[in-house]
Write a protein that holds these residues in place. Structure first.
Motif, short mmCIF file in Angstrom:
data_model
loop_
_atom_site.label_atom_id
_atom_site.label_comp_id
_atom_site.label_asym_id
_atom_site.label_seq_id
_atom_site.Cartn_x
_atom_site.Cartn_y
_atom_site.Cartn_z
N MET A 96 65.93 92.73 39.94
CA MET A 96 65.61 93.70 38.88
C MET A 96 64.99 93.03 37.66
N GLY A 97 65.44 91.83 37.34
CA GLY A 97 64.89 91.09 36.20
C GLY A 97 63.43 90.72 36.39
N LYS A 98 63.02 90.56 37.62
CA LYS A 98 61.61 90.28 37.91
C LYS A 98 60.81 91.58 37.95
N TYR A 99 61.42 92.64 38.46
CA TYR A 99 60.75 93.94 38.53
C TYR A 99 60.52 94.52 37.14
N LEU A 100 61.56 94.52 36.31
CA LEU A 100 61.47 95.02 34.93
C LEU A 100 61.58 93.84 33.98
N ARG A 101 60.44 93.33 33.56
CA ARG A 101 60.39 92.15 32.69
C ARG A 101 60.34 92.58 31.22
N ARG A 102 60.89 91.76 30.37
CA ARG A 102 60.80 92.05 28.93
C ARG A 102 59.33 92.19 28.55
N ALA A 103 59.05 93.16 27.67
CA ALA A 103 57.66 93.44 27.29
C ALA A 103 57.04 92.29 26.52
N SER A 104 57.85 91.53 25.79
CA SER A 104 57.35 90.35 25.09
C SER A 104 58.45 89.31 25.05
N PHE A 105 58.05 88.08 24.82
CA PHE A 105 58.99 86.96 24.82
C PHE A 105 60.12 87.17 23.82
N LEU A 106 59.80 87.67 22.64
CA LEU A 106 60.81 87.89 21.61
C LEU A 106 61.28 89.34 21.57
N GLY A 107 60.76 90.17 22.48
CA GLY A 107 61.11 91.59 22.49
C GLY A 107 62.54 91.83 22.93
N LEU A 110 65.44 96.49 25.60
CA LEU A 110 65.17 97.91 25.84
C LEU A 110 63.68 98.23 25.79
N SER A 111 62.86 97.21 25.84
CA SER A 111 61.41 97.36 25.96
C SER A 111 60.98 96.45 27.10
N ARG A 112 60.69 97.07 28.26
CA ARG A 112 60.38 96.30 29.46
C ARG A 112 59.20 96.90 30.20
N LYS A 113 58.52 96.06 30.96
CA LYS A 113 57.35 96.52 31.72
C LYS A 113 57.56 96.24 33.21
N PHE A 114 56.83 97.03 34.02
CA PHE A 114 56.91 96.84 35.46
C PHE A 114 55.53 97.08 36.08
N MET A 115 55.30 96.45 37.21
CA MET A 115 54.06 96.63 37.96
C MET A 115 54.35 97.66 39.04
N ALA A 116 53.58 98.74 39.04
CA ALA A 116 53.79 99.82 40.02
C ALA A 116 52.94 99.57 41.26
N THR A 117 53.16 100.38 42.28
CA THR A 117 52.43 100.23 43.54
C THR A 117 50.95 100.53 43.41
N ASP A 118 50.55 101.17 42.31
CA ASP A 118 49.12 101.42 42.10
C ASP A 118 48.42 100.22 41.47
N GLY A 119 49.16 99.12 41.29
CA GLY A 119 48.59 97.89 40.74
C GLY A 119 48.50 97.87 39.23
N TYR A 122 53.16 99.28 33.59
CA TYR A 122 53.71 100.34 32.75
C TYR A 122 54.87 99.78 31.94
N LYS A 123 55.11 100.39 30.77
CA LYS A 123 56.15 99.86 29.87
C LYS A 123 57.07 100.99 29.42
N TRP A 124 58.39 100.71 29.53
CA TRP A 124 59.42 101.61 29.02
C TRP A 124 59.89 101.11 27.67
N GLY A 125 60.18 102.02 26.77
CA GLY A 125 60.77 101.68 25.49
C GLY A 125 61.80 102.73 25.11
N ASN A 126 62.84 102.30 24.42
CA ASN A 126 63.92 103.19 24.00
C ASN A 126 63.69 103.61 22.56
N ARG A 127 63.59 104.93 22.36
CA ARG A 127 63.44 105.54 21.04
C ARG A 127 62.26 104.98 20.26
N ILE A 128 61.14 104.79 20.94
CA ILE A 128 59.93 104.32 20.26
C ILE A 128 59.07 105.49 19.78
#
Length: 192
Positions: A96-107, A110-119, A122-128
């Motif tokens: 899971m840590g490889k699938y949903l990676r932190r959006a930035s090194f210091l981020g 609750l801000s993480r990105k993932f690579m979808a099957t469409d190549g 995408y990035k999730w953020g909490n209360r942004i």
């Protein structure tokens, strides 16, 4: 941030639970269930099923998903730690840590990105975004999906008030969006 056109999936999350709920589109196009698998190992398993039809509100319907093959299996440690996520079609498994990676090194976590099957990434953020508990955007900052929990003291008539909205252009990613959201909510719950 810009939005997409078309009729989005508006998935009512029946009870807002992390591991035992249905996500039913209000226009009857998709019906997904997140359920906890029976304990058979040293891991907690959460599974997403494509149900094919709306679930009834009766208790007898609570176990109907066991007749289906899972679409996604999320394996967590019994202590809540992240484990692996497995997409069944096509079969792909990764930490899971490889699938949903932190959006930035210091981020934050609750801000993480993932690579979808469409190549695409995408990035999730909490209360942004005001009024959205969770927001998913594309690399081009296009609104992909958002998740809202009903405020505690607000009454929802004939609905749970918990809604996952997936915009039409990204509807083919519904399973991945729900899986990544489930993991993000788990990360927040366990403060990982």
């Amino acid at each position: 941030m810009s939005a997409t056109k078309g009729l989005p999936y508006i998935l009512e999350d029946r009870n807002g639970s992390l591991t035992a709920t249905d996500f039913d589109d209000i226009y009857d196009r998709v019906f997904l269930r997140v359920a906890q698998a029976p304990q058979r190992s040293q891991h907690a398993l959460s599974v997403i099923y494509d149900m094919g039809r709306r679930s009834a509100s009766s208790r007898a319907d609570d176990y109907r998903h066991f007749r289906y093959n899972p679409s996604v299996v999320m394996q967590f440690g019994l202590d809540g730690s992240l484990g692996t996520v497995t997409f069944m079609n096509p079969a792909v498994s990764m930490p899971m840590g490889k699938y949903l990676r932190r959006a930035s090194f210091l981020g934050g976590s609750l801000s993480r990105k993932f690579m979808a099957t469409d190549g695409q990434e995408y990035k999730w953020g909490n209360r942004i975004v005001e009024g959205q508990e969770w927001t998913c955007v594309s690399a081009d900052n296009i609104l992909v999906a958002h998740y809202n929990l009903k405020p505690p003291r607000k009454h929802a008539y004939g609905s749970s008030g918990n809604i996952l909205t997936i915009y039409e252009e990204y509807s083919h990613l519904a399973m991945e969006i729900l899986a990544s959201l489930t993991i993000m909510r788990h990360i927040k719950k366990y403060n990982l």
